[in-house]
Design a protein around this motif. Structure first.
Motif, PDB file in Angstrom:
ATOM      1  N   GLY A   5      -3.383 100.250  67.291  1.00  0.00           N
ATOM      2  CA  GLY A   5      -2.903 100.772  68.585  1.00  0.00           C
ATOM      3  C   GLY A   5      -1.369  99.912  68.676  1.00  0.00           C
ATOM      4  N   PHE A  16       1.447  98.940  71.678  1.00  0.00           N
ATOM      5  CA  PHE A  16       1.818  98.779  73.534  1.00  0.00           C
ATOM      6  C   PHE A  16       2.951  98.715  73.729  1.00  0.00           C
ATOM      7  CE2 PHE A  16      -3.074  99.157  73.588  1.00  0.00           C
ATOM      8  CZ  PHE A  16      -3.344  98.320  72.570  1.00  0.00           C
ATOM      9  N   TYR A  36       5.158  97.348  77.062  1.00  0.00           N
ATOM     10  CA  TYR A  36       5.083  96.627  78.297  1.00  0.00           C
ATOM     11  C   TYR A  36       6.614  96.540  78.965  1.00  0.00           C
ATOM     12  CZ  TYR A  36       0.297  95.388  77.617  1.00  0.00           C
ATOM     13  OH  TYR A  36      -1.114  95.546  77.004  1.00  0.00           O
ATOM     14  N   GLN A  86       8.506  93.821  81.777  1.00  0.00           N
ATOM     15  CA  GLN A  86       8.232  92.620  82.270  1.00  0.00           C
ATOM     16  C   GLN A  86       9.771  92.317  82.877  1.00  0.00           C
ATOM     17  OE1 GLN A  86       7.086  89.104  79.933  1.00  0.00           O
ATOM     18  NE2 GLN A  86       6.004  88.149  81.784  1.00  0.00           N
ATOM     19  N   LYS A 133       7.319  87.376  86.339  1.00  0.00           N
ATOM     20  CA  LYS A 133       6.133  88.292  86.595  1.00  0.00           C
ATOM     21  C   LYS A 133       5.456  88.684  85.349  1.00  0.00           C
ATOM     22  CE  LYS A 133       7.936  90.436  90.809  1.00  0.00           C
ATOM     23  NZ  LYS A 133       8.146  91.420  91.543  1.00  0.00           N
ATOM     24  N   GLY A 134       4.150  89.116  85.543  1.00  0.00           N
ATOM     25  CA  GLY A 134       3.254  89.675  84.402  1.00  0.00           C
ATOM     26  C   GLY A 134       3.799  90.544  83.798  1.00  0.00           C
ATOM     27  N   PRO A 135       3.335  91.116  82.400  1.00  0.00           N
ATOM     28  CA  PRO A 135       3.783  92.503  81.760  1.00  0.00           C
ATOM     29  C   PRO A 135       3.182  93.593  82.403  1.00  0.00           C
ATOM     30  CG  PRO A 135       3.231  90.692  80.397  1.00  0.00           C
ATOM     31  CD  PRO A 135       3.107  90.140  81.491  1.00  0.00           C
ATOM     32  N   PHE A 191       1.948  97.265  82.047  1.00  0.00           N
ATOM     33  CA  PHE A 191       1.666  98.376  80.807  1.00  0.00           C
ATOM     34  C   PHE A 191       2.566  99.634  81.205  1.00  0.00           C
ATOM     35  CE2 PHE A 191      -0.518 100.795  78.004  1.00  0.00           C
ATOM     36  CZ  PHE A 191      -0.835 101.751  78.391  1.00  0.00           C
ATOM     37  N   THR A 235       0.468 103.208  75.202  1.00  0.00           N
ATOM     38  CA  THR A 235      -0.375 102.995  74.032  1.00  0.00           C
ATOM     39  C   THR A 235      -0.170 104.149  73.275  1.00  0.00           C
ATOM     40  OG1 THR A 235      -2.113 101.984  75.506  1.00  0.00           O
ATOM     41  CG2 THR A 235      -2.455 102.410  73.093  1.00  0.00           C
ATOM     42  N   LEU A 253       8.566  94.394  76.074  1.00  0.00           N
ATOM     43  CA  LEU A 253       7.726  93.946  75.050  1.00  0.00           C
ATOM     44  C   LEU A 253       6.883  95.160  74.285  1.00  0.00           C
ATOM     45  CD1 LEU A 253       6.255  90.920  77.013  1.00  0.00           C
ATOM     46  CD2 LEU A 253       7.981  90.718  75.295  1.00  0.00           C
ATOM     47  N   HIS A 261      -1.896  96.075  67.736  1.00  0.00           N
ATOM     48  CA  HIS A 261      -3.350  95.658  67.901  1.00  0.00           C
ATOM     49  C   HIS A 261      -3.839  96.048  66.378  1.00  0.00           C
ATOM     50  CE1 HIS A 261      -7.355  95.991  70.371  1.00  0.00           C
ATOM     51  NE2 HIS A 261      -7.312  95.215  69.274  1.00  0.00           N
ATOM     52  N   LEU A 300      -3.665  90.766  70.318  1.00  0.00           N
ATOM     53  CA  LEU A 300      -2.068  91.318  70.398  1.00  0.00           C
ATOM     54  C   LEU A 300      -1.231  90.329  69.809  1.00  0.00           C
ATOM     55  CD1 LEU A 300      -1.793  93.030  73.869  1.00  0.00           C
ATOM     56  CD2 LEU A 300      -2.879  94.040  71.635  1.00  0.00           C
ATOM     57  N   PHE A 353       2.629  90.071  69.500  1.00  0.00           N
ATOM     58  CA  PHE A 353       3.735  90.415  70.404  1.00  0.00           C
ATOM     59  C   PHE A 353       5.073  90.225  69.562  1.00  0.00           C
ATOM     60  CE2 PHE A 353       2.427  91.437  74.891  1.00  0.00           C
ATOM     61  CZ  PHE A 353       1.207  90.794  74.925  1.00  0.00           C
ATOM     62  N   GLY A 354       6.047  91.327  69.982  1.00  0.00           N
ATOM     63  CA  GLY A 354       7.312  91.248  69.674  1.00  0.00           C
ATOM     64  C   GLY A 354       7.959  90.125  70.539  1.00  0.00           C
TER      65      GLY A 354
END
Lengths: 117, 115
Positions: B32, B34, B36, B38, B42-44, B46, B49, B87, B91, B103, B105-106
């Protein structure tokens, strides 16, 4: 509802203090995560819990101690931290990948901004 | 080794100027991908997918597409409130057991939309 909550939002602690970060989700997710994020960097995985059991510890120093009291709660206990531990700490949760689950994206909380002095 | 590369690192757009963000990946099988968003401090959040090549998902001014080697996040007529870091995370299929929830991440693309 896709909300993950974290408390506190901000935390300043000395190197000899003991504090805890808290995370809660009510999405029925059985996987929960702790990430650390430094400025201008992507999140770095610290711990993974699946079915309330620690599944992954990414070589995190013992001054970080995770705990999963139940399927909705996740804690991160902090003790004797160093200034370089200052960062945004993120909690996330997701479904576990089973036959009946087709989507398992991770949902993140707002984070706790930790400053170690 | 699994790798995710996002480009450009930063992008400045005028309001209404459409563009695309790129996420290229090298993984041993994709379970998968994903996207995001951000905001600073703060948090990413979503967004999408994508599971298989050819898949597309849309949400308001955003459209995500997936090929076998990369994903694009197309932003149509952006507004200043679209300014954020985007972001991409993959997966990998190769991970098993508990590792299958990790995950990769880039580094993200920082988008600024100027009024």
């Amino acid at each position: 509802d896709t909300e993950v909550t974290q408390t506190p939002k901000h935390l300043v602690m000395g190197m000899t203090n003991k504090k805890s970060l808290k995370c809660e989700q009510h999405m029925g997710h059985r996987a929960m995560y702790w990430y650390k994020q430094k400025a201008k960097k992507p999140p770095e995985l610290m711990f993974v819990y699946s079915y309330e059991k620690l599944s992954i510890n990414e070589s995190v120093p013992s001054r970080f101690s995770p705990e999963c009291p139940n399927s909705s709660l996740l804690n991160l206990h902090l003790h004797a931290l160093q200034p370089e531990d200052s960062a945004l700490y993120l909690c996330a949760s997701s479904h576990l990948r089973t036959g009946s689950i087709t989507s398992y994206e991770q949902y993140f909380g707002p984070g706790t901004r930790l400053t170690v002095t | 080794e699994d790798q995710v590369t996002q480009s450009p690192e930063a992008l400045r757009l005028q309001e209404g100027e459409s563009s695309s963000l790129n996420c290229s990946y090298t993984v041993s099988g994709l379970r998968g991908l994903f996207w995001y968003r951000q905001d600073p401090g703060k948090g990413p959040e979503f967004l999408f997918t994508l599971y298989s090549a050819g898949e597309e998902k849309e949400k308001e001014r955003l459209k995500a597409t997936l090929t076998k080697k990369e994903s694009f996040l197309h932003i149509t007529a952006p507004k200043p409130e679209d300014s954020a870091t985007y972001l991409c995370a993959v997966h990998p299929r190769a991970y098993s057991g508990a590792g299958s929830y990790q995950l990769t991440f880039g580094k993200g693309t920082k988008l600024s939309v100027i009024p």
